[in-house]
Every structure is written in structure tokens, then in C-alpha cells.
Scaffold this motif. Structure first.
Motif, mmCIF file in Angstrom:
data_model
loop_
_atom_site.group_PDB
_atom_site.id
_atom_site.type_symbol
_atom_site.label_atom_id
_atom_site.label_comp_id
_atom_site.label_asym_id
_atom_site.label_seq_id
_atom_site.Cartn_x
_atom_site.Cartn_y
_atom_site.Cartn_z
ATOM 1 N N ILE A 10 -5.738 -2.508 -9.220
ATOM 2 C CA ILE A 10 -4.853 -3.483 -9.855
ATOM 3 C C ILE A 10 -3.909 -4.159 -8.855
ATOM 4 O O ILE A 10 -3.661 -5.360 -8.939
ATOM 5 C CB ILE A 10 -4.056 -2.804 -10.996
ATOM 6 N N VAL A 11 -3.400 -3.392 -7.870
ATOM 7 C CA VAL A 11 -2.421 -3.979 -6.941
ATOM 8 C C VAL A 11 -2.988 -5.180 -6.172
ATOM 9 O O VAL A 11 -2.338 -6.235 -6.115
ATOM 10 C CB VAL A 11 -1.842 -2.891 -6.001
ATOM 11 N N GLY A 28 0.805 -1.210 0.000
ATOM 12 C CA GLY A 28 0.000 0.000 0.000
ATOM 13 C C GLY A 28 0.846 1.271 0.000
ATOM 14 O O GLY A 28 0.380 2.336 -0.400
ATOM 15 N N THR A 29 2.090 1.151 0.396
ATOM 16 C CA THR A 29 2.979 2.314 0.445
ATOM 17 C C THR A 29 3.108 3.003 -0.908
ATOM 18 O O THR A 29 3.364 4.197 -0.996
ATOM 19 C CB THR A 29 4.374 1.909 0.963
ATOM 20 N N VAL A 30 2.870 2.250 -1.986
ATOM 21 C CA VAL A 30 3.032 2.820 -3.327
ATOM 22 C C VAL A 30 2.029 3.945 -3.589
ATOM 23 O O VAL A 30 2.238 4.805 -4.436
ATOM 24 C CB VAL A 30 2.914 1.691 -4.385
ATOM 25 N N PHE A 76 5.022 -3.718 -11.993
ATOM 26 C CA PHE A 76 3.720 -3.418 -12.603
ATOM 27 C C PHE A 76 3.243 -2.008 -12.272
ATOM 28 O O PHE A 76 2.631 -1.348 -13.114
ATOM 29 C CB PHE A 76 2.676 -4.458 -12.163
ATOM 30 N N SER A 77 3.537 -1.549 -11.070
ATOM 31 C CA SER A 77 3.070 -0.202 -10.742
ATOM 32 C C SER A 77 3.821 0.839 -11.578
ATOM 33 O O SER A 77 3.286 1.900 -11.876
ATOM 34 C CB SER A 77 3.225 0.088 -9.247
ATOM 35 N N ILE A 114 -4.836 7.733 -11.192
ATOM 36 C CA ILE A 114 -3.672 6.895 -10.870
ATOM 37 C C ILE A 114 -3.918 6.141 -9.565
ATOM 38 O O ILE A 114 -3.721 4.914 -9.475
ATOM 39 C CB ILE A 114 -2.389 7.754 -10.748
ATOM 40 N N ALA A 115 -4.386 6.872 -8.552
ATOM 41 C CA ALA A 115 -4.657 6.224 -7.262
ATOM 42 C C ALA A 115 -5.693 5.125 -7.420
ATOM 43 O O ALA A 115 -5.547 4.017 -6.887
ATOM 44 C CB ALA A 115 -5.115 7.266 -6.241
ATOM 45 N N GLY A 116 -6.755 5.431 -8.179
ATOM 46 C CA GLY A 116 -7.814 4.446 -8.391
ATOM 47 C C GLY A 116 -7.292 3.196 -9.089
ATOM 48 O O GLY A 116 -7.599 2.065 -8.691
#
Lengths: 455, 454
Positions: free
Chosen positions: B204-205, B153-155, B437-438, B197-199
Motif C-alpha cells: 500500500i505504501v 520505508g522506515t515504517v 494511512f499507515s 502487516i509488513a506485506g
């Protein structure tokens, strides 16, 4: 699988093993745990500020929050001073040296003199090397003499080892003395920077230390019991289980690389050397950096340094939360103007001649409520220096008087400090008599010195 | 698709297990790299570099106290009986292995989106509780992946509402105000591009983490059942004779109530009278007060404290080394060199991506976000103005770079690892997959999602 334990054995002194508990042991009935105490003091500070200053209710909470937040950095320094000193004191090479040193002892008198002088002289440079080292030395001596005909009085040896506590706060690793070596300290606007040359290495403190080093062993020898009998005491010294089955990967190899230890220690020592030689200053950041440098360079595996710093939790966990919340008290005392009120109290009960002695005593009493001298200095520093300025007493002498009191009170609170220093099995009551002798001797020296020796 | 991702997770983990040392050794190695770069690239002498290192070493003392306090507060809180009961309800929701992993990942993303301090500490609490609840139900968990999921989640944090650089340039007199003026958060944090981007990351993560769940035979369960938090020895705490004054203070709820009252009044004044914002300090106060009052007695609180402080000690030690690295990078001018390098190889379309990469590279060495913006920010906005890239877009690029390489950096993971009892090498393989991937998600978003012009 249990942890292998090596036993340290001593004998209990028959005469003093009475049922009656000493004052030192009963103190925890009056004083709550430091973590409970700090919150009580927070409340008291608010009450005092309401009663004695004209700050508004809202202001008080503003001061409280400001104090809390603005002292985080100082608080971290105090915690690190405990952690890093502890890690240095348990360096394997140092312990091996102490073990060798323990072999050289023949009689009980020699043991007392060696342990006490070792504790006080080393505590002058670093409390961990002095006190933690001396406690280890005392245990080693007792262990080595356990099988022989000679019976060593174990509580007496431990008491001698604790004598370094008297010197801790007025030595180079003293919380308050270290704190005021840096530019932005809590009373910096009033007194500027006070270097160690002006405080720990001043003629006043050198004389005090010499007097202690002579008087404490003499006093302890006068009250010692030669013959001992009674039940055995056990101190356990946990030994680590080595994990040899670990697969040697690159990761593990890095964690054990002595080159990394050596390189880092050398680089850090280079910085310290440049700092001390170049600016001839030993301030708190440099001192802490030196502790890290020595801690790293004296160990073979870099990873074992962090593991040993982790063990420092033993001496620091009790003070961690109090250190933070006494920061809030500092805000309340200094921002509300309570510090001037307190300075006024000092001025009304003392004059230039008696102020240093009163500072020693008041500092010892306040230390019961604020057992970390660094926090105590944050809370009390401004009031004290105000009073000193009014009475024309020198800054260095006032600070040293404060340190003597704060260090002395550690013996009074031995039931709090003993477990932190790894003394679990010696009853406080057995220590009390010897500690009492040490407290009496040292208090006479402190009062005499601050009253009559100029600084 | 799932087979490929699973394979990636397994392979990356196998490699990192072998090469990644403990987080402490990692920061020593980073220091050496920074020193060599300062000598090789910016041409400083060894003496100069050592001075930069030593002078910077204690620069983040305050921050290390804040972080360790947040961890200690969170740790003691999570051992409070009342708190455990409440959290157990949420953590007990998953019925399968997959659901547990997805819950950990989604809650991690949401907590980090809300606040980085909360993300760093509360994810550990959630992770441990999920493990405990799963053990109760007999669900077999792949523990390293669960912990990795709790970290990834840090990303998202610098896209979130505690984004340090965006909040900074929205304040009145921030240090770049001459160049870009005050940029309201509506144009950065709440711009369409940033929200998209956040969404995208939020959706996806968790899917990626879910896909990495290994085959039955590769599952590594928690070492031994994580039961109650360790408490101190009896010898450590003399709570006084029953009936004495000290015993009363140690064992009655009076002291907890008093200090909580002080904290609550303070927080009330802070938020409603002084219009303060939620920050790391208010978070710490909330954590400390909540942990004390939910234990109800000081004696119960104190018994958990020793172990809590011990878990925070690596932070107290290692953060200082990062201060030293920050000192080297800042004083030697390496940050400027890196930023300029990425400016020189980019054009209007690609600059956001290169600014993102540049921030990511620097973040490997200087993982604390706000400090990095102060040394890197002016170069980033100057380049954006020269190339005609929108400021909100390039600020978002910087922000994402700063968060993105956290996935390869143990710094922010220390509190979680302390809770979970794992080493960084156990989880970083999975984080590396998310890292790959991110990058794709964020790079595409930075180039093609809409941002305000300014």
C-alpha cells in the motif's frame, strides 16, 4: 558568483626562502597519510602479536574485533573534542575580541610575544581557543600591518601561533588527560581516575608551562629577522554569503531565535556549574558539555552553532577513520598480551631515573604513526603504565611525559597539521627554522622537567 | 482517490514547510518539551531535570559513532567507481517519473525490512543514483517526493528481520525473561499477523507515494544536477613525492587489499566460526571494507573522506541531544506515566492499538528502538498479561509504534538528508500522509490479524 575573500598579507623572508626543502616538508615522503597509515599499523600489530605472543590466529581476530567495537564511544569523544573545540574557537564574539587585540600591537617583537603567550596560555584550557585563536590573531596582525611601513615576518608569526600545539596535550583539553578523568577509561583498573588537578594543574605541569611561556618567545625573538622583503603571501579567509531573501516563516524564526540559544546555554551552564561546584570534578563528559554550553550561549542564532560545528570537519576529518581503527589495535595490543611485552622493552632500556625522559621521546616517535594522541593513549596506555609501575615512577608523571612527547611531535608533523589549522599558503620550509628552534627549546624543558621535578 | 491523496500531500507539505525547523532545532525543542513534562507531569524540580539531562547526554556515544561510521562508509562507498557502475544498472531501470518514485519507495521498504542500519544509509545511495540516472535520461522528477519515498520505508523496519525488541526477547537471558520467557522469532517476526502487516505496508505504501506525484506545474526538480561527490581540496592531501615510500602506500592497492583481507577474515570467523549474527557492527565493517577496496587506492578513498565526514557531523552533534532527552524521560518516570495512561483507557481488544500509540508517542522523543524497549517493555508486557492480550501481538504493537512515528521524526532521516541535500521540512509533508494511512493499516492489523497466543 565567487566567494568574497579578504586577503591576509605578509612577506616572505628572503634568507630562508631557499630552494632546498626542509626535513619537515619532506616528512610526507616517508609517512603516508594517516588514513593509509592506520591500516598499515593494523597489519603490523597483527604481525607483532603473532611473533611475540602465543595468541592463536583466531584469537587475534577476536581481539581485533573486540577492540574495534568497544572503543567506539571513546573514539566519538575524541572526535567531539576536536569538533566542539573548533566550533568554540570560531565563535564570532571571540574573533571580534582577537581583532581588537591585534590593533594593540605596535612592533614585531610585541607581536611575537603576544601571539606565542596567547597561544600557549589559552591552549592550556582549550587547544582550539589557543591554537586556532592564535593563528587567527596572527593573520589579523599581518593583515593590519600589511599597509604600514613595518614589515612583519608572517611565517614567524604563524610559528609563534603554533606554540600552543606544545601545550595542547598536557592542558585541560589534552586527549589522554581528559580520557583518564572518567571512570571506565582504558587503564582504569590499574591507575583509577586521574583528575586534572593531578595532571594538567600539577606543579610539574605548571612549571613546564611557565618555562615554555618564557622561553619560546625569547627563543623566537633571538632568531627573528627584522627586515623582510620578497614575494607576498596570501591567506584566504572565506566569508559566508548571507542569504537575506529567505522568507520569514515560523520555521526560520525558530532557527534564528536568540531566546532558544540563551535558554539552552543557560540550562547547560547550570548543569556544568552544579557538577563542578557540587562534586568539584571536571571529567571529560562535563568538559565536552561545557564546550557545547559556551558554544551555544555565545551565539545569537541557535542554528549557527550547528553550522560552525560542521566547519570543524576541517580539523577532524583526517583523524576520524584512524581513531576508529586504532581502537582495533588497542584490542590487539592489550588482549593479546603484547602490552606486557612492550612494557618489558621499556623496563630493559630504562630505570626509574631515565624512564620519564624515554617516555617523552618514545611518545613523540609513536605519535608519528598515531597522530591523534587519544588513539595513541588507547594503544600505548596499558603498556606504559605497566612499565611505570614496575619502575616505581608516578602515574601522573608518566602520563604527562607521554603528553609532552605527543604534543611535541605535532610540530614535527606540521605538514599534516598546517592545512588542518587553516595555514595553506605559508610554505613549510619557511616555518621550519622557527619550528626547529621551538622544538629544541621545548624538548630541553620537557626532558629537564620530567627528570628533575617531582610529580 | 488520487486527487484526494495528491491534495493531502500538497497541503501537508505546504504547512510543514512553514513550521518545521531544521532537525537540530527540532531536537532542541523536543528537549524543552521533555523538560517541561518532567516538571509538570512528574513533578521534578528544574535542578533535577537539568541533572537528568546532563547525565543522559552522553549515553548514546557508542551509537552515534556507529551511525556516523555507517554513514561515512556508505557515503564513500557510493562514490567508488565500481560500485556506481553496478548500482547504476538497477537505478537506471525506471523509464517514467512514476516508476522512479515507486522504485525508490519499494527499495526503501525492502532495505529497511532487511536492516535498519542499511535502510538509513543505503536508501540515500539508491535515491541519489536514481536521481542521477533519471537526469541522464531526461526524466523530470519531483525531487522532494523521491526523497520522501526513499525515507518512508522506515515504517516497516521493526516488522523486519532486524527488529530490535523481537530479537531481544528471543535471546537467552533477556531482561524480561522472568515474565514472558524466551519468545522465539517464529512467534513474533515470522508470525502470520506480523507478516501480513509488513506485506500490507509493502503493497500500500508505494501506491500512496505514487498517488502523491503532483501536477506538472508543481514539480520541484533537484537543485542542480547531482553530479559526482565532492572531493577535498588538493591542499588537504599531500600524498608524498612520486616514488617515495609514502607515495607507494598512498597510491598502490596494497593497503586496501591488506585491510580488506583483515576484515574478510574477521567476518568469516564471526559468521561461520563464532555463529555471530548480522548487526550494526558487522554492517559497519562490511561498509568500510567495501568502500576501501572498491576505491582501490587510498588516495582516491581519502579524497572523498572529508566531505563524507562533514555529512556525518549533524549525527555526531544531534544524537547527543537525544541522549539527553532519553535521560530525562527515563529518569523522571515519564515513560512509565505515558505507558500507564494508555493501559488505563484500554480493554482486551483495544490495548494493542493503545500500546502502539504509546510507543509511537515515546518514540517521538526517544527515536532509537532498542533503548526504548528497555524502558517501556516491562510495562507493556505486564499490562498485556493483566488484560489477557497475547504477548507476540503486544510486542508487535510496540514495535510498530516505535517505527511509525519515525515518519514524523528527523532522527533516522539525517543520513538520507545528508545524501540528498534537502531539509527535513522539504519531505515531511509527504511522510505525514503515509503516517496517517499507515496508522489505519497497522491498527486494523493489530486488532484483527492472527497472532500466536503464548
Amino acid at each position: 558568483m565567487g566567494t568574497p575573500e579578504s586577503r591576509v598579507i605578509g612577506r616572505l623572508d628572503e634568507k630562508i626562502a631557499t630552494e632546498e626543502k626542509s626535513f619537515l616538508e619532506r616528512l610526507p615522503n616517508f609517512l603516508p597519510h594517516p588514513v593509509a597509515l592506520v591500516f598499515t599499523v593494523n597489519l603490523l600489530a597483527i604481525l607483532f602479536a603473532v611473533l611475540l605472543t602465543d595468541s592463536s590466529f583466531e584469537d587475534l581476530f577476536k581481539f581485533w574485533g573486540q577492540g574495534l567495537v568497544s572503543n567506539f564511544g571513546f573514539g566519538m569523544q575524541f572526535v567531539l573534542l576536536l569538533l566542539l573545540s573548533y566550533a568554540l574557537a570560531i565563535t564570532p564574539i571571540f574573533k571580534r575580541f582577537l581583532s581588537k587585540l591585534a590593533d594593540s600591537v605596535r612592533t614585531q617583537t610585541q607581536a611575537i610575544i603576544l601571539v606565542a603567550i596567547f597561544s600557549m596560555l589559552l591552549a592550556w584550557f582549550n587547544w582550539g581557543l589557543g591554537v586556532i585563536g592564535a593563528v587567527f590573531l596572527a593573520k589579523e596582525i599581518a593583515k593590519k600591518k600589511a599597509g604600514s611601513d613595518q614589515n612583519f615576518n608572517y611565517p614567524l608569526l604563524i610559528a609563534a601561533a603554533l606554540s600552543g600545539l606544545l601545550v595542547w596535550e598536557s592542558g585541560a583539553s589534552g586527549n589522554a588527560l581528559m580520557h583518564i578523568t572518567q571512570g571506565n577509561h582504558i587503564v582504569s583498573e590499574k591507575i583509577g581516575i586521574l583528575s586534572l588537578q593531578q595532571t594538567a594543574f600539577s606543579s610539574l605541569n605548571v612549571i613546564v608551562t611557565i618555562l615554555l611561556v618564557i622561553a619560546i618567545p625569547v627563543a623566537l625573538n633571538m632568531v627573528k629577522k627584522a627586515r623582510n622583503s620578497g614575494e607576498y603571501l596570501f591567506e584566504s579567509e572565506k566569508e559566508e554569503i548571507k542569504n537575506d531573501n529567505e522568507e520569514i516563516t515560523l520555521a526560520v524564526r525558530l532557527e534564528k531565535s536568540w531566546i532558544l540559544s540563551l535558554a539552552f546555554g543557560a540550562l547547560a551552564l547550570l548543569y556544568v556549574a552544579r557538577h563542578i561546584v557540587g562534586r568539584s570534578i571536571m571529567d571529560m563528559p562535563t568538559y565536552l558539555f561545557l564546550l557545547i554550553a559556551l558554544g551555544i550561549v555565545l551565539r545569537k542564532e541557535p542554528m549557527s552553532y550547528q553550522q560552525d560545528v560542521l566547519k570543524g570537519v576541517q580539523v577532524s576529518w583526517v583523524f576520524y577513520i584512524p581513531i576508529v581503527f586504532y581502537g582495533a589495535v588497542q584490542g590487539m595490543v592489550d588482549l593479546s598480551g603484547l602490552n606486557t611485552v612492550i612494557a618489558g622493552w621499556f623496563n630493559s632500556v630504562s630505570n626509574g631515573a631515565t624512564f620519564p625522559a624515554i617516555t617523552v621521546i618514545s611518545s613523540a616517535i609513536l605519535n608519528l604513526f598515531i597522530p591523534n594522541a587519544g588513539s595513541q593513549w588507547l594503544v600505548e596506555g596499558n603498556s606504559l603504565m605497566n612499565a611505570a609501575a614496575n619502575l616505581g615512577v608516578s602515574n601522573a608523571k608518566t602520563v604527562l611525559a607521554f603528553c609532552y612527547g605527543a604534543g611535541w611531535a605535532k610540530l614535527l608533523q606540521i605538514s599534516l597539521f598546517a592545512p588542518l589549522l587553516g595555514i595553506n599558503k605559508v610554505k613549510i620550509t619557511d616555518l621550519a627554522k622557527y619550528l626547529g628552534v621551538m622544538m629544541l627549546t621545548s624538548m630541553v624543558i620537557f626532558i629537564f622537567a620530567v627528570s628533575f621535578i617531582p610529580a | 482517490m488520487q486527487a484526494v491523496i495528491r491534495k493531502m500531500g500538497n497541503t501537508f507539505t505546504a504547512i510543514i514547510q512553514r513550521v518545521m525547523p531544521d532537525a537540530y532545532i527540532f531536537c532542541l525543542l523536543l528537549t524543552i518539551v521533555a523538560m517541561l513534562a518532567a516538571m509538570g507531569i512528574t513533578g521534578h524540580s528544574l535542578f533535577e531535570v537539568v541533572d537528568m539531562w546532563g547525565n543522559g547526554f552522553w549515553k548514546i556515544l557508542t551509537f552515534s559513532m556507529q551511525s556516523s561510521l555507517a554513514l561515512v562508509g556508505g557515503y564513500v562507498l557510493s562514490s567508488a567507481p565500481l560500485f556506481k557502475k553496478g548500482l547504476a544498472k538497477v537505478a537506471g531501470l525506471p523509464k517514467t517519473h512514476g516508476q522512479a518514485i515507486v522504485l525508490a519507495t519499494v527499495s526503501s521498504l525492502l532495505l529497511w525490512y532487511f536492516h535498519w542500519g542499511v535502510g538509513a544509509v543505503a536508501t540515500g545511495i539508491v535515491c541519489v543514483e536514481i536521481t542521477r540516472q533519471a537526469a541522464k535520461k531526461g526524466i523530470k522528477l519531483h525531487y522532494p517526493l523521491l526523497v520522501a519515498g526513499s525515507y518512508v520505508g522506515t515504517v516497516i523496519w521493526h516488522n523486519g528481520i532486524s527488529g530490535a525488541s523481537q530479537l531481544l526477547i528471543a535471546t537467552d537471558k533477556h531482561f524480561l525473561v522472568d515474565k514472558i520467557g524466551v519468545v522465539p522469532v517464529g512467534k513474533t517476526l515470522f508470525s502470520t499477523g506480523n507478516l501480513l502487516i509488513a506485506g500490507a505496508l509493502l503493497v500500500i505504501v508505494p501506491v500512496l507515494v505514487y498517488m502523491m506525484i503532483p501536477e506538472e506545474e508543481d514539480i520541484v526538480t533537484p537543485k542542480d544536477e547531482i553530479d559526482d561527490f565532492k572531493t577535498g581540496d588538493e591542499a588537504d592531501f599531500n600524498s608524498g613525492r612520486d616514488g617515495s615510500f609514502a607515495y607507494f602506500l598512498n597510491n598502490s592497492p596494497v593497503v586496501p587489499i591488506i585491510i580488506t583481507l583483515i576484515g574478510v577474515i574477521y567476518l568469516y570467523l564471526w559468521f561461520f566460526k563464532w555463529d555471530g549474527s548480522f548487526n550494526i557492527n558487522t554492517f559497519i565493517i562490511i561498509m568500510l571494507m567495501a568502500s576501501i577496496i572498491l576505491h582501490w587506492r587510498m588516495s582516491s578513498y581519502i579524497k572523498c573522506l572529508k566531505h563524507a565526514v562533514q555529512t556525518a557531523i549533524p549525527i555526531m552533534l544531534q544524537f547527543q541531544f537525544y541522549g539527553g532527552i532519553l535521560g530525562i524521560l527515563g529518569a523522571s518516570g515519564l515513560v512509565v506515566v505515558i505507558a500507564n495512561f494508555f493501559v488505563n483507557i484500554s480493554n482486551e481488544l483495544t490495548y494493542p492499538v493503545f500500546a502502539f500509540l504509546g510507543a509511537g508517542l515515546v518514540n517521538m522523543f526517544v527515536p532509537s528502538g532498542g533503548g526504548q524497549w528497555i524502558v517501556q517493555g516491562s510495562i507493556v508486557v505486564e499490562a498485556a498479561q493483566q488484560l489477557g492480550v497475547s504477548i507476540p501481538r503486544v510486542v508487535t504493537a510496540f514495535a510498530n509504534g516505535d517505527a511509525w512515528t519515525n515518519l514524523l521524526q528527523p532522527f533516522w532521516c539525517l543520513p538520507l538528508l545528508a545524501f540528498a541535500g534537502l531539509k527535513i521540512r522539504d519531505i515531511m509533508g509527504y511522510c505525514a500522509v503515509i503516517w496517517v494511512f499507515s496508522f489505519i493499516i497497522i491498527a486494523l492489523g493489530l486488532m484483527f490479524f492472527p497472532f500466536p497466543l503464548l
